[in-house]
Every structure is written in C-alpha cells, then in structure tokens.
Design a protein around this motif. Structure first.
Motif, PDB file in Angstrom:
ATOM      1  N   THR A   6       0.804  -1.228   0.000  1.00 32.02           N
ATOM      2  CA  THR A   6       0.000   0.000   0.000  1.00 32.02           C
ATOM      3  C   THR A   6       0.835   1.274   0.000  1.00 32.02           C
ATOM      4  N   ARG A  22      -2.704   4.176  -2.311  1.00 34.03           N
ATOM      5  CA  ARG A  22      -4.003   3.561  -2.626  1.00 34.03           C
ATOM      6  C   ARG A  22      -4.898   4.632  -3.258  1.00 34.03           C
ATOM      7  N   ASP A  24      -6.834   4.819  -5.757  1.00 35.09           N
ATOM      8  CA  ASP A  24      -8.176   4.417  -6.182  1.00 35.09           C
ATOM      9  C   ASP A  24      -9.138   4.333  -5.005  1.00 35.09           C
ATOM     10  N   SER A  25      -8.598   4.213  -3.789  1.00 38.19           N
ATOM     11  CA  SER A  25      -9.416   4.191  -2.568  1.00 38.19           C
ATOM     12  C   SER A  25      -9.215   5.466  -1.760  1.00 38.19           C
ATOM     13  N   ARG A  26      -8.741   6.521  -2.438  1.00 37.08           N
ATOM     14  CA  ARG A  26      -8.487   7.822  -1.797  1.00 37.08           C
ATOM     15  C   ARG A  26      -7.519   7.665  -0.629  1.00 37.08           C
ATOM     16  N   ALA A  28      -7.383   5.564   1.629  1.00 33.70           N
ATOM     17  CA  ALA A  28      -8.012   5.207   2.897  1.00 33.70           C
ATOM     18  C   ALA A  28      -7.125   4.226   3.645  1.00 33.70           C
ATOM     19  N   ASN A  30      -6.289   1.188   5.533  1.00 32.67           N
ATOM     20  CA  ASN A  30      -6.780  -0.149   5.862  1.00 32.67           C
ATOM     21  C   ASN A  30      -5.747  -0.879   6.707  1.00 32.67           C
ATOM     22  N   ASP A  67     -10.548   3.004   6.172  1.00 29.54           N
ATOM     23  CA  ASP A  67     -11.280   2.292   5.125  1.00 29.54           C
ATOM     24  C   ASP A  67     -12.537   1.683   5.740  1.00 29.54           C
ATOM     25  N   LYS A  69     -15.128   0.419   4.298  1.00 26.51           N
ATOM     26  CA  LYS A  69     -15.558  -0.824   3.648  1.00 26.51           C
ATOM     27  C   LYS A  69     -14.955  -2.031   4.360  1.00 26.51           C
ATOM     28  N   GLU A  70     -13.728  -1.880   4.806  1.00 27.92           N
ATOM     29  CA  GLU A  70     -13.037  -2.965   5.497  1.00 27.92           C
ATOM     30  C   GLU A  70     -13.733  -3.298   6.812  1.00 27.92           C
TER      31      GLU A  70
END
Length: 266
Positions: A6, A22, A24-26, A28, A30, A67, A69-70
C-alpha cells in the motif's frame, strides 16, 4: 525504490519518502496500510543514512480516513483490534527519532489527520483540507494529538462538529506550518527536507527528543532533558569545527550566520 502493498518508499540523499499508494481508494487507511507504515518506519529508523522522512500521498487525496468498507461485518473485538493497528501505525511515525514532515496535497480526514498530526509538522497545498468526523461515525478518535496542536477548545469544536478546515484556517490553527500552491508543494517540501538533512543528524535528533520529551514534563524536568542532550551533543558532534568556521571566507553559510547573530546582538 522499495514497494509495499500500500506504500512506495524511496531514499535519496539522506531523505526518505513514504508515499501512501491507494489512490483508487483515496488512500483510505486499511489494515495492510497500517502494517506497511509500521514496517516502513522501522526501516527508516534503522537506516543511519536516512536523516529526514517525508510522508506524501499518490493522487489528489492525502488520506480520506479509515477504510470503512473494510470495517463492514467486523465484530466489536475486530474493531478494537483494528483500532490498535491504527494506533500502532501513528505511534511508529511519531516515535521516529528523525524529523518527519507530512506533505498534504488534498483531503486529510480522520486517520489522514492523525497521520499528519503524528509528523513533526505539515506542509500543505492550498487544496488541502482537514476534517475529524469520528463523532459523526459514532466513534472516538483524534482526542490526543489534535488538542496538543490546536488547543483544547478548538479540538472540541472540530471533533464535536466534524466541520471542514481549509488550508488557510489549518495554517492559522497550527495544523499546517506553510501553505503552497499545488504545483509548488512538492518542490518546497523536497527543498526543506534537503536543507534539514544537511545538518548534523545527531544534533537534529537530540533537538527533536528535547522538544518532544520536554513538553511532556515540568519546566525543571525539561531543562534537565536539554542539558543531557547538550552534553551528549558536545561529546559526539564536531561543534568546535562548526564554531571555527565563523569568519572563514570559504564558508558563506557560516559567515551569513555570524553576520546575523552579530546584528541581533548589537
């Protein structure tokens, strides 16, 4: 350049650059990024060739926060363990003996703000923004570093409301030391890091230690911390050689310093 899952990590002329990678995931934060940050900081701390660490980020966002979503489907125990991993990453940055500079080109929200706060100071783009949305997410965070930077009352305001802080206000509050145009930020950060890296690394490390340790103790205790640092520096640095350069026509930097000090003393 060494890569992690990452992050990107490179070293050039005593300056290491850790890039959150990262986009594409701003960027974030994780679990893997937490662990990569710890590993990269351990590497930076163990390499005597590294004198300054820059923390940058790929893309338009510095770090959009944790993150989320995680975290979907996590149990309470999972959440506690994940938060510990985040705390460990922030501490790895903060505990480095070398200077660490955050280069914030865009949004630094939640965990992004914590990463920036764990650094010695922040250089920001005019497009940077800070936000501490923890309360709005029904969680607790950013309660320790933030008030030490902006003060108790302002920290409470920012945490209770979760409002956005733009680059200009961030500078006025002490969240950012300097603000630059987006196309100038990288060069300004690199130049400052290079200038710091030219100093005696022991003296810089002892100065950082004295400030950080002294602020956590009494005034008398802080004076003892600095005196011990002075003694160690005198034993191991070429302070006599530095003083001997004053007035030497072959050392313009020393002459400039001598002229400035003489003017202030007059």
């Amino acid at each position: 350049m060494n890569t992690y899952d990452t992050l990107l990590f490179k070293v050039d002329d005593h300056v290491a650059t850790l890039t959150l990678n990262r986009p594409d995931s701003r960027n974030a934060l994780n679990l893997q990024m937490c662990r990569d940050i710890v590993a990269a900081c351990e590497r930076a701390g163990a390499d005597a060739n590294i004198r300054v660490l820059l923390i940058k980020a790929a893309g338009k966002v510095f770090c959009a926060g944790a993150d989320l979503k995680e975290r979907q489907g996590m149990t309470t125990a999972d959440m506690v363990a994940r938060r510990v991993e985040g705390f460990t990453a922030y501490a790895a940055i903060e505990d480095l003996a070398i200077p660490v500079i955050a280069v914030v080109q865009g949004a630094a929200f939640g965990s992004g703000g914590e990463i920036a706060a764990a650094c010695d100071f922040v250089l920001a783009s005019t497009e940077a923004a800070f936000k501490y949305p923890e309360v709005g997410w029904r969680t607790v965070g950013a309660t320790q570093r933030l008030p030490r930077i902006v003060g108790r009352r302002m920290a409470k305001e920012l945490l209770y409301t979760g409002r956005m802080v733009d680059a200009a206000e961030a500078q006025s509050l002490g969240l950012a030391n300097h603000v630059y145009a987006p196309d100038q930020l990288g060069a300004e950060a690199d130049a400052m890091a290079a200038a710091i890296a030219q100093n005696n690394p022991l003296t810089v490390r002892l100065t950082k230690h004295s400030i950080d340790t002294g602020l956590e103790t009494t005034r008398q205790g802080a004076m003892a911390v600095e005196l011990l640092a002075i003694q160690e520096n005198l034993r191991h640095s070429d302070w006599k050689g530095a003083i001997a350069k004053f007035g030497n026509d072959k050392d313009p930097k020393a002459n400039q310093l001598e002229t400035t000090e003489t003017k202030h003393a007059a």
